[in-house]
Design an enzyme around this catalytic site. Structure first.
Site, short mmCIF file in Angstrom:
data_model
loop_
_atom_site.label_atom_id
_atom_site.label_comp_id
_atom_site.label_asym_id
_atom_site.label_seq_id
_atom_site.Cartn_x
_atom_site.Cartn_y
_atom_site.Cartn_z
N ASP A 192 0.87 -1.16 0.00
CA ASP A 192 0.00 0.00 0.00
C ASP A 192 0.92 1.23 0.00
O ASP A 192 2.10 1.14 0.33
CB ASP A 192 -0.93 0.00 1.22
CG ASP A 192 -2.13 0.92 1.00
OD1 ASP A 192 -2.09 1.75 0.06
OD2 ASP A 192 -3.12 0.83 1.76
C1 BGC Z 1 -4.91 3.39 0.10
C2 BGC Z 1 -5.02 2.42 -1.07
C3 BGC Z 1 -4.82 3.16 -2.35
C4 BGC Z 1 -3.47 3.85 -2.32
C5 BGC Z 1 -3.16 4.63 -3.58
C6 BGC Z 1 -3.64 4.21 0.04
O1 BGC Z 1 -3.69 5.24 0.96
O2 BGC Z 1 -4.95 2.69 1.31
O3 BGC Z 1 -6.28 1.81 -1.04
O4 BGC Z 1 -4.92 2.28 -3.43
O5 BGC Z 1 -3.44 4.76 -1.24
O6 BGC Z 1 -3.95 5.77 -3.64
#
Ligand code: BGC
Length: 826
Positions: free
Chosen positions: A239
């Site tokens: 993530d």
């Molecule tokens: C989120 C993800 C997301 C990623 C990219 C993170 O903060 O938890 O779900 O895909 O950011 O935006």
């Protein structure tokens, strides 16, 4: 819709990537293991960059270095996961996935970052709108349908957030402390389902820790279980910003760090390999997976994206067919919770009062990384006005500065803006003025509602109430809305409450005082029209609750422990999540899991269950279920009402008298069936044998207990219309016995069980002594005063049980002696 080549997985394309990686320098390989920008992966000779973008209920295409929603290319905003879960319709969700992939390709996006399928452990999780259900089977089925749809149309997915990311509070540091059985049966099971059925090209490891270890550094989770047991062939990425210890992550199987981490990270990886702290083979393995993804993306890519031509004009990106699909999906997601005396559907000539700013300014998606810029935005008020001849409207209340980003689409709702500053006196005057303005709005709404034939009261949560990065502290609707509802009800009791919320809200304050309640969740850009479709009966509602609506937050399973203390949160409720909890504790709920009404009625008859063919679906490491067949459940459903409608047939399974604690019932299969008035159809549901299994902690594997299973079929988890029983054979697997195995376990053992049982029964022990004797570990027999049993004899018995010896008379003789002594002792 154009059909694109399927996203190919590692197995199909591994040779070429490995050859490419062999030719790269260590620096080049290390560079491949982090992003090149916020949304792209690094290039290398022969390796193109991959473009990733959020979703998954639409495509959020940003410039490579921009992290914020501003400037995103417009895309169809389909209903978010909370709504897709309520459709219980995997074909429809797959079609949504296909459309998302089509839009991704047109915007030059190779990987859509979704679906998110974390279990809704608590209604307080601020990100529940991005998740599907409180049940792993439903979350897994809907997740698999999205992955199949997106990948079937040439775009990769990223199943997230792996795993146990069930809250936003301290999401980057908190440890989800979960016992193994609960982890397997509830929090990993949905992921297992999607991986084994749909093989997502990538999987996103979560921010949190599980039992103390960051998920991306947990080799057991990220490699042993994911790849070893489930056969995952794709790439694991972090993530955004989740990486805690990059070297430990590479070792554990976290292939790609996102977003860009800079040259410092490249140096760190290179130094770790040179110092021997990191195996070059681990770097090669992860680099090969990145190259595999890049080559597959390149092969599946459509024509160059015409981003520049269309710019950021929503209309230029509008796709009528996709908007129609968004409306269809939204209408199927709407859940009719209550409809006394058939107040709904509305006749077009009814005098309608529409009350509530949310009717005019829809809340149609959640805040955070999943938020996309829609190509259009329908509001319910306009759609209602198009459907009826006599409609009056009053906003009734203001939204709290939460007008959703619409990227050029204009709305007409109220905003309060930034907090005001100034001397206390001025502040007081302003709040007095705001209170007066609120009262004017409310009084106007009450007057508007008074003479209406039906009042449509739009209530819901403002955007500030639920968003990525924070949890809710309660499940209450805003007080101003509740107060207004009370006043409207006094003026006119014929009220339909229409809800907009990304996770459940408490309804118990008014549920028994209003004749009808429509749960509209967050429905995406076409939600306004979809709500009108349901309200006027153009669509007969078929949405079902994918999460229980509790009577109060204090009743919910995680209430005592959520969101934890000291960076730890204990999942003390164990496997009893969602309806499993309310059923096990026999608690009342407002509306149960699976509930949802229709404008017609359905009858169930002729339930029959049989065991199907043997599938022999073992996993590579032998932890899978290997024996026996699936259950084939057949039931006839009849439309007994006056209009065409859709029933969601739900099948729940349990094993009364199980050797392990179990939920009173668990969803095991579901299907939708469309029926004209009077029509009957036999619906066939398949319950996979794997879904009967529980996680045997001692054996460290899945296990299907033999026994008489109860199969319940019905319209919700608490509206079960037919019950049948079926005999299910146990797995052929026999847990090896050891010195810690009890005499009771020895009695149940297929090889030595009959002998041991016969012996002990023959010893004439009293029932009480028998209970204590059964609990005694075999190894302790040798320590019983005067038993005469030796360690060697116990070992002989174990050897017989485990197939490495023959039944020794002396050992059994000694056991007999022991049994005799025990009897004298008591
Ligand atoms: C989120 C993800 C997301 C990623 C990219 C993170 O903060 O938890 O779900 O895909 O950011 O935006």
């Amino acid at each position: 819709m154009r059909k694109k080549p399927q996203v190919r997985t590692a197995a199909a394309t591994a040779a070429a990537p490995a050859a490419i990686v062999r030719k790269l320098t260590l620096e080049q390989k290390a560079r491949l293991l982090s992003g090149a920008s916020f949304w792209t992966t690094a290039e290398a000779p022969g390796v193109p960059s991959v473009f990733l973008a959020d979703g998954p209920h639409g495509v959020r295409r940003l410039a490579p270095d921009v992290g914020d929603i501003e400037g995103a290319v417009p895309a169809t905003c389909f209903p978010p996961a909370v709504a897709l879960g309520s459709t219980f319709d995997v074909d429809l969700v797959r079609r949504v996935g296909e459309a998302v992939a089509d839009e991704a390709q047109r915007r030059g996006v190779d990987v859509v970052l979704g679906p998110g399928i974390n279990i809704k452990r608590s209604p307080l999780c601020g990100r529940n709108f991005e998740y599907v259900a409180e049940d792993p089977l439903l979350a897994g089925e809907i997740g698999a349908a999205l992955v199949t749809g997106i990948q079937g149309n040439g775009v990769a997915t990223s199943l997230k957030h792996f795993a146990a990311n069930n809250q936003e509070t301290e999401r980057m540091r908190v440890s989800a402390d979960i016992d193994e059985r609960t982890l397997r049966e509830i929090y990993l099971r949905g992921f297992q389902r999607v991986v084994t059925r749909a093989q997502p090209a990538t999987l996103m490891s979560s921010y949190n820790r599980i039992n103390g270890t960051h998920t991306g550094e947990d080799r057991r989770i990220t490699t042993d279980i994911l790849r070893g047991e489930w056969g995952f062939e794709g790439l694991v990425l972090s993530d955004w910003g989740a990486v805690h210890d990059r070297i430990a992550g590479i070792r554990a199987g976290l292939d790609l760090e996102m977003p860009a981490a800079g040259e410092g990270r490249v140096k760190e990886i290179v130094a770790a390999v040179r110092s021997g702290a990191l195996d070059l083979a681990d770097v090669d393995r992860s680099a090969t997976r990145v190259v595999t993804l890049a080559l597959a993306a390149q092969a599946a890519r459509g024509e160059a994206p015409p981003l520049a031509e269309r710019g950021h004009d929503p209309e230029a990106w509008h796709d009528t067919a996709h908007h129609d699909l968004a409306r269809e999906a939204a209408s199927r997601a709407v859940v009719l919770l209550k409809n006394d005396d058939g107040l709904l559907p509305l006749a077009p000539q009814t005098r309608l009062a529409v009350i509530g700013e949310l009717a005019r300014t829809p809340r149609y998606q959640g805040a955070g990384s999943s938020q996309i810029v829609p190509t259009r935005l329908d509001d319910a008020l306009a759609a209602i006005k198009d459907s009826a001849s006599d409609v009056v409207f009053a906003p009734g209340y203001e939204l709290d500065g939460t007008r959703a980003v619409t990227g050029g689409v204009t709305g007409s709702g109220g905003e309060t803006g930034a907090p005001r500053r100034g001397p206390v006196g001025k502040l007081w005057k302003r709040s007095e003025a705001a209170a007066r303005a609120a009262e004017v709005l409310a009084a106007e709404a009450v007057a508007t509602a008074r003479d209406a034939g039906v009042v449509l009261f739009f209530a819901g949560l403002p955007q500030s109430a639920e968003a990525e990065g924070r949890d809710r502290t309660d499940i209450e609707l805003p007080a101003a809305q509740l107060d207004l509802l009370d006043r409207v009800l006094e003026a006119n009791p014929r009220v339909v409450v229409v809800l907009s919320n990304g996770s459940v809200v408490r309804l118990s304050g008014f549920a028994d005082r209003v004749p009808a309640i429509v749960e509209g969740w967050l429905l995406g850009q076409a939600g306004g029209g979809a709500l009108a479709d349901v309200l006027f009966g153009r669509v007969n509602p078929s949405g079902r609750l994918a999460e229980t609506v509790p009577l109060r937050i204090e009743d919910t399973p995680a209430w005592p422990s959520f969101p934890g203390t000291g960076l730890h949160v204990t999942y003390g409720e164990g496997i009893y999540v969602g309806y499993r909890w309310y059923d096990a504790r026999d608690l009342g709920v407002q509306f149960p899991f699976g509930h949802g009404l229709s404008y017609t009625t359905f009858a169930y008859s002729g339930l029959g269950v049989s065991t199907g063919s043997t599938r022999g679906k073992g996993s590579a490491d032998g932890k899978g279920v290997t024996d026996g067949g699936d259950l084939v459940v057949r039931v006839t459903v009849t439309n007994t009402g006056g209009v065409e409608g859709r029933e969601v047939v739900q099948c729940y399974v349990s094993l009364p008298g199980s050797a392990v604690p179990r939920a009173p019932r668990a969803l095991a299969a579901f299907a939708v069936v469309d029926l004209t008035p009077g029509e009957s159809r036999e619906v066939e549901l398949t319950v996979a044998r794997d879904d009967l299994a529980y996680w045997d902690v001692r054996a460290d594997r899945w296990r299907v207990e033999g026994g008489t299973y109860r199969v319940e079929v019905g319209a919700s988890s608490r509206d079960l219309r037919a019950t049948a029983e079926v005999e299910v054979p146990a797995d052929g697997f026999v847990a090896p016995l050891d010195a810690d195995s009890s005499l009771g376990e020895a009695m149940a053992h297929p090889v030595i069980g009959p002998t041991v049982t016969g012996m002990l029964k023959g010893a004439g022990l009293s029932a009480d002594v028998m209970v204590m004797t059964r609990a005694m570990p075999l190894g302790r027999l040798a320590y019983q005063p005067g038993s005469g049993v030796t360690h060697q004899q116990v070992q002989q018995l174990l050897d017989v049980a485990n197939g490495t010896g023959s039944l020794a008379n002396r050992a059994t003789g000694r056991l007999l002696t022991l049994a005799g002594r025990l009897r004298k002792h008591r």
